[in-house]
Design an enzyme around this catalytic site. Structure first.
Site, PDB file in Angstrom:
ATOM      1  N   GLU A  20       0.880  -1.179   0.000  1.00  0.00           N
ATOM      2  CA  GLU A  20       0.000   0.000   0.000  1.00  0.00           C
ATOM      3  C   GLU A  20       0.910   1.219   0.000  1.00  0.00           C
ATOM      4  O   GLU A  20       1.560   1.521   1.011  1.00  0.00           O
ATOM      5  CB  GLU A  20      -0.899   0.002   1.234  1.00  0.00           C
ATOM      6  CG  GLU A  20      -1.802  -1.218   1.258  1.00  0.00           C
ATOM      7  CD  GLU A  20      -3.033  -1.036   2.126  1.00  0.00           C
ATOM      8  OE1 GLU A  20      -4.019  -1.728   1.871  1.00  0.00           O
ATOM      9  OE2 GLU A  20      -3.020  -0.188   3.043  1.00  0.00           O
ATOM     10  N   CYS A  62      -2.082   9.143   2.632  1.00  0.00           N
ATOM     11  CA  CYS A  62      -1.818   8.532   1.323  1.00  0.00           C
ATOM     12  C   CYS A  62      -2.863   9.002   0.323  1.00  0.00           C
ATOM     13  O   CYS A  62      -2.576   9.152  -0.858  1.00  0.00           O
ATOM     14  CB  CYS A  62      -1.815   7.026   1.431  1.00  0.00           C
ATOM     15  SG  CYS A  62      -3.286   6.362   2.191  1.00  0.00           S
TER      16      CYS A  62
HETATM   17  P1  NAD Z   1       8.742   4.639   4.146  1.00  0.00           P
HETATM   18  O1  NAD Z   1       8.741   3.850   2.878  1.00  0.00           O
HETATM   19  O2  NAD Z   1       9.854   5.596   4.372  1.00  0.00           O
HETATM   20  O3  NAD Z   1       8.767   3.657   5.409  1.00  0.00           O
HETATM   21  C1  NAD Z   1       7.760   2.699   5.617  1.00  0.00           C
HETATM   22  C2  NAD Z   1       8.295   1.575   6.477  1.00  0.00           C
HETATM   23  O4  NAD Z   1       9.331   0.884   5.772  1.00  0.00           O
HETATM   24  C3  NAD Z   1       8.908   2.049   7.798  1.00  0.00           C
HETATM   25  O5  NAD Z   1       8.542   1.146   8.814  1.00  0.00           O
HETATM   26  C4  NAD Z   1      10.402   1.977   7.508  1.00  0.00           C
HETATM   27  O6  NAD Z   1      11.198   1.796   8.657  1.00  0.00           O
HETATM   28  C5  NAD Z   1      10.487   0.774   6.591  1.00  0.00           C
HETATM   29  N1  NAD Z   1      11.646   0.736   5.689  1.00  0.00           N
HETATM   30  C6  NAD Z   1      12.321   1.802   5.169  1.00  0.00           C
HETATM   31  N2  NAD Z   1      13.305   1.356   4.357  1.00  0.00           N
HETATM   32  C7  NAD Z   1      13.239  -0.005   4.361  1.00  0.00           C
HETATM   33  C8  NAD Z   1      13.976  -1.034   3.703  1.00  0.00           C
HETATM   34  N3  NAD Z   1      15.001  -0.766   2.893  1.00  0.00           N
HETATM   35  N4  NAD Z   1      13.607  -2.320   3.921  1.00  0.00           N
HETATM   36  C9  NAD Z   1      12.568  -2.622   4.725  1.00  0.00           C
HETATM   37  N5  NAD Z   1      11.841  -1.690   5.387  1.00  0.00           N
HETATM   38  C10 NAD Z   1      12.174  -0.401   5.203  1.00  0.00           C
HETATM   39  O7  NAD Z   1       7.335   5.346   4.216  1.00  0.00           O
HETATM   40  P2  NAD Z   1       6.748   6.292   5.365  1.00  0.00           P
HETATM   41  O8  NAD Z   1       7.434   7.593   5.329  1.00  0.00           O
HETATM   42  O9  NAD Z   1       6.710   5.577   6.666  1.00  0.00           O
HETATM   43  O10 NAD Z   1       5.239   6.468   4.906  1.00  0.00           O
HETATM   44  C11 NAD Z   1       4.828   7.441   4.001  1.00  0.00           C
HETATM   45  C12 NAD Z   1       4.430   6.799   2.700  1.00  0.00           C
HETATM   46  O11 NAD Z   1       3.461   5.784   2.929  1.00  0.00           O
HETATM   47  C13 NAD Z   1       3.756   7.784   1.754  1.00  0.00           C
HETATM   48  O12 NAD Z   1       4.226   7.555   0.446  1.00  0.00           O
HETATM   49  C14 NAD Z   1       2.276   7.419   1.882  1.00  0.00           C
HETATM   50  O13 NAD Z   1       1.504   7.797   0.775  1.00  0.00           O
HETATM   51  C15 NAD Z   1       2.359   5.945   2.046  1.00  0.00           C
HETATM   52  N6  NAD Z   1       1.136   5.411   2.657  1.00  0.00           N
HETATM   53  C16 NAD Z   1       0.297   4.658   1.888  1.00  0.00           C
HETATM   54  C17 NAD Z   1      -0.893   4.179   2.424  1.00  0.00           C
HETATM   55  C18 NAD Z   1      -1.860   3.367   1.602  1.00  0.00           C
HETATM   56  O14 NAD Z   1      -2.794   2.835   2.173  1.00  0.00           O
HETATM   57  N7  NAD Z   1      -1.717   3.268   0.294  1.00  0.00           N
HETATM   58  C19 NAD Z   1      -1.207   4.467   3.746  1.00  0.00           C
HETATM   59  C20 NAD Z   1      -0.325   5.228   4.504  1.00  0.00           C
HETATM   60  C21 NAD Z   1       0.850   5.694   3.945  1.00  0.00           C
END
Ligand code: NAD
Length: 454
Positions: free
Chosen positions: A226, A261
């Site tokens: 997501e 999001c």
């Molecule tokens: P992010 O991708 O920076 O981090 C998300 C998660 O992934 C965190 O727990 C982080 O620690 C982990 N992570 C980061 N790098 C990683 C790696 N290399 N390997 C494994 N895990 C890793 O995103 P964010 O800043 O936490 O969230 C914001 C984003 O999420 C925005 O783009 C938003 O639109 C999206 N989002 C989407 C939905 C949806 O339902 N479609 C809902 C909420 C947020």
């Protein structure tokens, strides 16, 4: 790992992070315990999750304070989020039997055909910080209901909330070794990808989602993503109440500081309604109170991540250099904490970063269009496909436009909305798979077909 309060830039606390060996130990205990949890009846698991929901209700004030302290959203928005999570759980509990119980497809002399929804096993949920209760509940509640054990990695920006969630699940009756949290940031997430989970469920950015999808591919297990969006919204010429539409859509763009999001990220307005809409929209944005998220009446709190300020500044600089006009806002607010003025840009074009890159902050570009065809072309022009919205008096006209957009959700006369009854899914860079609805309940299961003769 330090936990920072984004509203003050002060350290709240420090926590020890998990590493490969602590994660492996947690995984092994989950794996050992999972069959016992799966052997419980569905109604037993439903009772446990119902108690969790009750704990959310009784603890709402303290839980909202914890959430606000680490993500910076106004306290009332934290309460709203917890109540929203309870509403989703209510739908899941009411529908779990219907969609997870065995289905008898054929029942005739000498032949019975049955579908059984077996749990995947031990699933890994790597999650985001912007709505930790909502996006968490989308995954770990149906996963637990359907008999899985869960490793939940809250975002490093919402870890205290993750710890509260674990405590409440255990208090509600989820056995100790059926739910564990993984504490840490990127490295901890990456270490989880080295373990043999039976499914990966990720909420976060496109960049991380793509990395995870590629990394998990060779494991041959389900991987749902997501991800982000660049969600467009169109105001047609036949909208009668432009004032309500402008006020409602401003909320859709700026609620939670634009860190949703499904935030409205681009607005296209028919030339007939453009001046009126813009006028009300900007007046509304200027009326909001910005400041400490624990103060009464604040609508724009702190941004969760300091780094996002640079992204927003860069989008504004890019837009202004290409001819955009700044109507309000435009810069970070000086002082302690990560605050940014709510910003409205016009005279924007689709080649500007603010109309192409996910902003994930309090900033919006508004463009004038001459008809539906131009609006549709502009709305289509994106790598993302999460939601799209059309405001018009005519439902047929709205559905005609929405049907031509490659997005997981379509809105008529509403925006920035999620329903537990409908699939929550992204297309293109916005993700793969669906949570919520009956699809989301079954996403954590493997269907097995029983052909029974006798
Ligand atoms: P992010 O991708 O920076 O981090 C998300 C998660 O992934 C965190 O727990 C982080 O620690 C982990 N992570 C980061 N790098 C990683 C790696 N290399 N390997 C494994 N895990 C890793 O995103 P964010 O800043 O936490 O969230 C914001 C984003 O999420 C925005 O783009 C938003 O639109 C999206 N989002 C989407 C939905 C949806 O339902 N479609 C809902 C909420 C947020």
């Amino acid at each position: 790992m330090q936990i920072i309060n984004p509203a003050t830039a002060e350290i709240i606390t420090s926590l020890a992070e998990d590493n490969s060996s602590t994660l492996q130990i947690k995984f092994d205990t989950l794996k050992k315990a999972q069959p016992q949890w799966a052997n419980k009846t569905l109604s037993e698991r439903i009772s446990v999750i119902a108690r969790f929901s009750d704990l959310l209700e009784t603890g709402i004030e303290e839980l909202a304070l914890v959430l606000t302290s680490e993500v910076g959203k106004p306290l009332q928005q934290s309460r709203n989020e917890i109540n929203g999570a309870r509403a989703r759980i209510k739908w899941m509990l009411a529908n779990a039997e219907k969609y997870l119980a065995d289905e008898i497809m054929t029942d005739e002399p000498g032949l019975k055909e049955i579908i059984k929804y077996e749990p995947l096993g031990v699933v890994c949920n790597i999650s985001a910080w912007n709505y930790p209760y909502l996006v968490g509940v989308n995954v770990f509640i149906p996963a637990l209901l359907s008999g899985n054990a869960v490793m939940y990695k809250p975002s490093e920006y919402s870890t205290l909330t993750g710890i509260e969630i674990e405590k409440m699940l255990k208090k509600a009756g989820v056995p100790d070794d059926i739910f564990h949290i993984a504490i840490g940031a990127k490295e901890t997430g990456a270490a989880l990808l080295e373990i043999d989970f039976n499914g990966y469920f990720f909420t976060g950015s496109y960049k991380t989602g793509k990395f995870i999808y590629e990394k998990v591919a060779s494991k041959m297990v389900p991987c749902q993503l997501e991800l982000g969006g660049k969600d467009p919204l169109y105001i047609a010429d036949d909208v009668a109440d432009v004032t309500s539409a402008a006020i409602g859509t401003a909320d859709g763009a700026f609620y939670n500081n634009g860190q949703s999001c499904c935030s409205v990220e681009r607005i296209y307005v028919h030339e007939k309604n453009y001046d009126n809409y813009l006028n009300v929209f900007v007046t509304e944005v200027k009326s909001w109170k910005t400041g400490q998220p624990t103060s009464d009446g604040v609508y724009i709190g702190a941004l969760t991540r300091k780094e996002q300020i640079l992204v927003l500044e860069n989008q504004i600089k890019d837009a202004l250099s290409k001819g955009a006009t700044l109507l309000t806002g435009g810069k970070a607010i000086a002082g302690k904490g990560y605050y940014f003025e709510p910003t409205v840009l016009t005279d924007v074009t689709n080649d500007m970063l603010v109309m192409q890159e996910e902003s994930f902050g309090p900033i919006i570009g508004i463009m004038k269009v001459k008809d539906d065809a131009e609006a549709l072309n502009m709305m289509k022009d994106t790598d993302y496909g999460l939601t799209a919205s059309v405001y018009t008096a005519d439902q047929v006209r709205a559905e005609k436009i929405l049907s031509q957009l490659d997005s997981g959700s379509g809105y008529w006369n509403c925006c920035d909305r999620v329903s537990a009854a409908l699939p929550w899914s992204g297309r293109k860079y916005s993700g793969i798979g669906a949570t919520l609805s009956h699809q989301g309940l079954r996403a954590f299961t493997k269907p097995k077909g029983y052909h029974l003769r006798g």
